[in-house]
Scaffold this active site. Structure first.
Site, PDB file in Angstrom:
ATOM      1  N   SER A  99     -20.671 -36.037  -9.350  1.00 46.20           N
ATOM      2  CA  SER A  99     -20.336 -34.850  -9.540  1.00 46.20           C
ATOM      3  C   SER A  99     -19.191 -34.606  -7.779  1.00 46.20           C
ATOM      4  O   SER A  99     -18.531 -35.298  -7.683  1.00 46.20           O
ATOM      5  CB  SER A  99     -20.948 -33.939  -9.467  1.00 46.20           C
ATOM      6  N   ASP A 242     -14.535 -30.049  -8.377  1.00 48.74           N
ATOM      7  CA  ASP A 242     -15.009 -31.062  -7.944  1.00 48.74           C
ATOM      8  C   ASP A 242     -14.432 -32.540  -8.442  1.00 48.74           C
ATOM      9  O   ASP A 242     -14.225 -32.305  -9.596  1.00 48.74           O
ATOM     10  CB  ASP A 242     -16.133 -30.484  -7.920  1.00 48.74           C
ATOM     11  N   ASP A 244     -16.118 -34.766 -10.910  1.00 49.35           N
ATOM     12  CA  ASP A 244     -16.341 -34.253 -12.566  1.00 49.35           C
ATOM     13  C   ASP A 244     -15.807 -33.726 -12.945  1.00 49.35           C
ATOM     14  O   ASP A 244     -16.003 -33.321 -13.802  1.00 49.35           O
ATOM     15  CB  ASP A 244     -17.770 -34.842 -12.224  1.00 49.35           C
ATOM     16  N   ASP A 246     -16.899 -29.537 -13.672  1.00 50.63           N
ATOM     17  CA  ASP A 246     -17.344 -29.109 -14.417  1.00 50.63           C
ATOM     18  C   ASP A 246     -17.564 -27.608 -13.214  1.00 50.63           C
ATOM     19  O   ASP A 246     -17.475 -26.525 -13.508  1.00 50.63           O
ATOM     20  CB  ASP A 246     -19.418 -29.229 -14.576  1.00 50.63           C
TER      21      ASP A 246
HETATM   22 MG    MG Z   1     -19.393 -31.425 -10.780  1.00 46.36          MG
END
Ligand code: MG
Length: 454
Positions: A99, A242, A244, A246
């Protein structure tokens, strides 16, 4: 299962490859995950981290070794993999990601057939299989096969577009500046936004596992380039993701960056107006604008502890329409009950198109004028409870103990004193109807916490 060793943290298994864990660990853990899934084909994807390809190959090998077949999605945003898991009828999914963590980190996230992370008890089942060494090891004819799955991003962007009024958005011909932060949304969000007829300018738009642009975590402090680009291009809005993909953080046409709970409240206002009687979920640390909006629109707000899993769980329990976090993680139930930066962007564009005003005017029209202040205080981990007691001792008003101590000093003023779950820190947040009140309350409680812990 008592004092079993934990591998899963709040957001999957995280480690520093080659330092705290090696590829053998990833193979063994993936064999355990494959054993837990027991049958069917597992979708596997990764974000753009340097160790991602090696780790993904190890995960694929481990899953096949346990007898599972694998579909390989390559580099995709986490929410795209989650959406495709459900849409493609996969048995489950494994995402190789850390992440927003610094570049040296990586990890594994395990999703069930509905695209949502497997429940805590199932994480413990996977851990037990791994720690007992009871993984299934298929023989030469039982070993799984792998195939490429190149359609994840297309399915994901199509799925998002089907949940909003694309025609309405297209008519506004927005100019959008996007700071992709060298992260996984590079492969999806630009195409999504262009599909809405927006003029798009991008920065940090090449995937790079070192995150050289502004790091993998978008915060108001590191989005100066985005703000400047929005002003220079006279754009309607800016958005940053961010690592990744999400979470999404936005800035208005003046380049003013907003915390995620502000855009969350804006979207809650829009969605509750269109869905009377619906409810929203957010953590105790988010702005009181949530309640103001729900009161105005006739909806309900459920408050949770801080953390996306708590927000997700409560969202499902309460059958809520929308959930959001101060860090920019928003969940829109009709799409998929997990955080999704792409879906959040599409909803925000629809909201602005529908309101027909500039972003800043839309915000001031929808939300009460409130001011926030935030800080963190390093504390001795052994003295955290003393710090909390000291904060409570002087507390003048109503106290909410959902997570840490939330002290209301008047009807529009609160301060939250909350120990971090992962670091020796106490976070202090304040909100009020004037900046002065928020600042002085923050200062006062930061001082109390600090002196009680030293
Ligand atoms: Mg994330």
């Amino acid at each position: 299962m008592g004092a079993q060793q934990r591998l899963f943290g709040t957001n999957g298994v995280r480690f520093v490859p080659g330092v705290t864990r090696d590829l053998d660990f990833v193979i063994g853990l993936s064999e355990a995950i494959g054993t837990y899934f027991a049958a069917g084909e597992v979708l596997v994807g990764r974000d753009g981290r340097l160790s991602g390809e090696a780790l993904m190959n190890a995960a694929v090998s481990g899953l096949m070794s346990s007898g599972r077949d694998v579909a390989e999605a390559g580099v995709v945003p986490t929410p795209a993999l989650q959406y495709a898991t459900r849409e493609f009828g996969q048995r489950g999914a494994v995402m190789v990601t850390a992440s927003h963590n610094p570049p040296q980190y990586n990890g594994l996230k395990v999703m069930a057939a509905d695209g949502v992370e497997i429940p805590r008890l199932d994480e413990q089942r996977v851990e037990k299989i791994f720690l007992d060494g009871s993984q299934t090891k298929a023989d030469w004819k039982g070993v799984g096969v792998s195939r490429p799955q190149p359609s994840v991003v297309r399915a994901y962007t199509k799925g998002i577009a089907s949940k909003v009024n694309s025609k309405l958005i297209s008519e506004r011909k927005f100019t959008v500046v996007m700071d992709l932060g060298n992260g996984a949304q590079c492969v999806a969000a630009p195409y999504l936004v262009e599909s809405f007829g927006c003029k798009l300018l991008t920065i940090n738009s090449l995937i790079d596992g070192l995150f050289p642009g502004r790091g993998p975590e978008p915060t108001p402090a590191n989005l100066g380039d985005l703000s400047a680009a929005v002003r220079a291009a006279k754009a309607d809005l800016g958005v940053a993701y961010d690592g990744d993909g999400d979470r999404a953080i936005f800035c208005d046409e003046e380049g003013k960056v907003m915390w995620g709970d502000q855009t969350g409240c804006l979207l809650a206002d829009y969605l509750l107006e269109r869905n009377p009687g619906a409810s929203v979920v957010t953590a105790v640390s988010s702005s009181q604008a949530a309640e103001a909006v729900a009161k105005k629109r006739g909806g309900a707000v459920y408050r949770t502890r801080v953390g996306s899993v708590d927000v997700s769980r409560t969202l499902l329990e309460r059958k809520a329409l929308f959930g959001f976090e101060e860090n920019g993680g928003c969940i829109y139930s009709p799409h998929i009950p997990v955080r999704d930066g792409g879906m959040t962007t599409a909803l925000l564009l629809e909201c602005l198109a529908s309101r027909g005003m500039s972003f800043s005017r839309t915000v001031s029209f929808a939300l009460p004028r409130l001011f926030q202040a935030k800080t963190k205080v390093e504390v001795d981990p052994k003295r955290v409870s003393q710090s909390l007691k000291a904060a409570e001792r002087g507390a003048p008003g109503r106290i909410d103990r959902t997570d840490g101590l939330k002290i209301w000093t008047d009807e529009k003023t609160w301060v939250l004193v909350r120990p971090s779950g992962t670091e020796p820190l106490i976070r202090v947040f304040a909100e009020s109807d004037t900046q002065d009140k928020a600042d002085s309350l923050l200062k006062k409680y930061a001082k109390i916490v600090k002196s009680a812990s030293s």
